[in-house]
Scaffold this motif. Structure first.
Motif, PDB file in Angstrom:
ATOM      1  N   THR A  44      -2.556  -0.400   4.331  1.00  0.00           N
ATOM      2  CA  THR A  44      -3.643  -0.735   3.422  1.00  0.00           C
ATOM      3  C   THR A  44      -4.991  -0.304   3.981  1.00  0.00           C
ATOM      4  O   THR A  44      -5.125  -0.079   5.185  1.00  0.00           O
ATOM      5  CB  THR A  44      -3.674  -2.251   3.191  1.00  0.00           C
ATOM      6  OG1 THR A  44      -3.842  -2.907   4.453  1.00  0.00           O
ATOM      7  CG2 THR A  44      -2.395  -2.730   2.539  1.00  0.00           C
ATOM      8  N   THR A  60       1.511   3.501  -2.165  1.00  0.00           N
ATOM      9  CA  THR A  60       1.099   4.714  -2.881  1.00  0.00           C
ATOM     10  C   THR A  60       0.041   5.528  -2.148  1.00  0.00           C
ATOM     11  O   THR A  60      -0.242   6.647  -2.552  1.00  0.00           O
ATOM     12  CB  THR A  60       0.575   4.381  -4.291  1.00  0.00           C
ATOM     13  OG1 THR A  60      -0.532   3.497  -4.168  1.00  0.00           O
ATOM     14  CG2 THR A  60       1.664   3.764  -5.137  1.00  0.00           C
ATOM     15  N   ARG A 103      -0.880  -1.205  -9.395  1.00  0.00           N
ATOM     16  CA  ARG A 103       0.302  -0.794 -10.166  1.00  0.00           C
ATOM     17  C   ARG A 103       1.379  -1.875 -10.276  1.00  0.00           C
ATOM     18  O   ARG A 103       2.503  -1.589 -10.706  1.00  0.00           O
ATOM     19  CB  ARG A 103       0.898   0.459  -9.545  1.00  0.00           C
ATOM     20  CG  ARG A 103      -0.079   1.610  -9.552  1.00  0.00           C
ATOM     21  CD  ARG A 103       0.479   2.822  -8.920  1.00  0.00           C
ATOM     22  NE  ARG A 103      -0.589   3.810  -8.763  1.00  0.00           N
ATOM     23  CZ  ARG A 103      -0.428   4.982  -8.235  1.00  0.00           C
ATOM     24  NH1 ARG A 103       0.752   5.350  -7.783  1.00  0.00           N
ATOM     25  NH2 ARG A 103      -1.437   5.810  -8.124  1.00  0.00           N
ATOM     26  N   PHE A 109       6.835  -1.954  -8.776  1.00  0.00           N
ATOM     27  CA  PHE A 109       5.805  -2.449  -7.865  1.00  0.00           C
ATOM     28  C   PHE A 109       5.585  -3.945  -8.063  1.00  0.00           C
ATOM     29  O   PHE A 109       5.584  -4.426  -9.195  1.00  0.00           O
ATOM     30  CB  PHE A 109       4.474  -1.722  -8.098  1.00  0.00           C
ATOM     31  CG  PHE A 109       4.449  -0.307  -7.601  1.00  0.00           C
ATOM     32  CD1 PHE A 109       4.486  -0.017  -6.242  1.00  0.00           C
ATOM     33  CD2 PHE A 109       4.362   0.745  -8.497  1.00  0.00           C
ATOM     34  CE1 PHE A 109       4.458   1.291  -5.790  1.00  0.00           C
ATOM     35  CE2 PHE A 109       4.318   2.050  -8.057  1.00  0.00           C
ATOM     36  CZ  PHE A 109       4.368   2.333  -6.700  1.00  0.00           C
ATOM     37  N   SER A 132       5.512   7.464  -9.370  1.00  0.00           N
ATOM     38  CA  SER A 132       4.535   7.655  -8.298  1.00  0.00           C
ATOM     39  C   SER A 132       5.104   8.460  -7.135  1.00  0.00           C
ATOM     40  O   SER A 132       4.350   8.907  -6.269  1.00  0.00           O
ATOM     41  CB  SER A 132       4.063   6.303  -7.759  1.00  0.00           C
ATOM     42  OG  SER A 132       3.393   5.587  -8.765  1.00  0.00           O
ATOM     43  N   GLY A 192       0.825  -1.205   0.000  1.00  0.00           N
ATOM     44  CA  GLY A 192       0.000   0.000   0.000  1.00  0.00           C
ATOM     45  C   GLY A 192       0.856   1.249   0.000  1.00  0.00           C
ATOM     46  O   GLY A 192       0.509   2.267   0.582  1.00  0.00           O
ATOM     47  N   SER A 197       1.702  -2.932  -4.666  1.00  0.00           N
ATOM     48  CA  SER A 197       0.499  -2.180  -5.018  1.00  0.00           C
ATOM     49  C   SER A 197      -0.470  -3.097  -5.734  1.00  0.00           C
ATOM     50  O   SER A 197      -0.067  -3.886  -6.597  1.00  0.00           O
ATOM     51  CB  SER A 197       0.868  -0.998  -5.916  1.00  0.00           C
ATOM     52  OG  SER A 197      -0.283  -0.378  -6.439  1.00  0.00           O
TER      53      SER A 197
END
Length: 105
Positions: free
Chosen positions: A77, A12, A39, A59, A47, A10, A36
């Motif tokens: 997350t 991003t 991604r 990723f 990113s 998680g 991700s």
């Protein structure tokens, strides 16, 4: 002292990005994996333009197999994801730090 290999699931999201910022500055941590859901398979650097080329990662998917071999996995997350993923990570020997609301006491 060997630096532990760390992954962020998680990465991003807001919490994952802030965690990454802190871990990149930590002298005793080696961030090796960024996971991700949407991604996976893409370069992570676009990113995170704020980290100016310090992110050579691609990723990986948010699966236990992709996170195997890490010393520590941070779960940043949404609720529900950690509830499913954390037990499998622990079972394969990862240390897990859940930053979501799923495993709060």
């Amino acid at each position: 002292m060997t630096r532990p290999n760390v992954g962020i699931v998680g990465a991003t999201g807001y919490l994952g990005t802030e965690l990454l910022r802190h871990l990149l500055a930590h002298p005793n941590v080696h961030v090796t994996t960024l996971a991700s859901a949407s991604r996976a398979g893409t370069l992570a650097a676009p990113s995170f333009p704020q980290f100016l080329g310090r992110i050579p990662h691609t990723f990986v998917p948010m699966t236990p197999e992709a996170l195997r071999g890490l010393d520590v996995v941070f779960l940043a997350t949404p609720s529900g994801v950690a509830r499913e993923l954390a037990p499998a990570l622990v079972a394969q020997g990862n240390r897990v730090i859940d930053l979501s609301g799923d495993h709060r006491l």
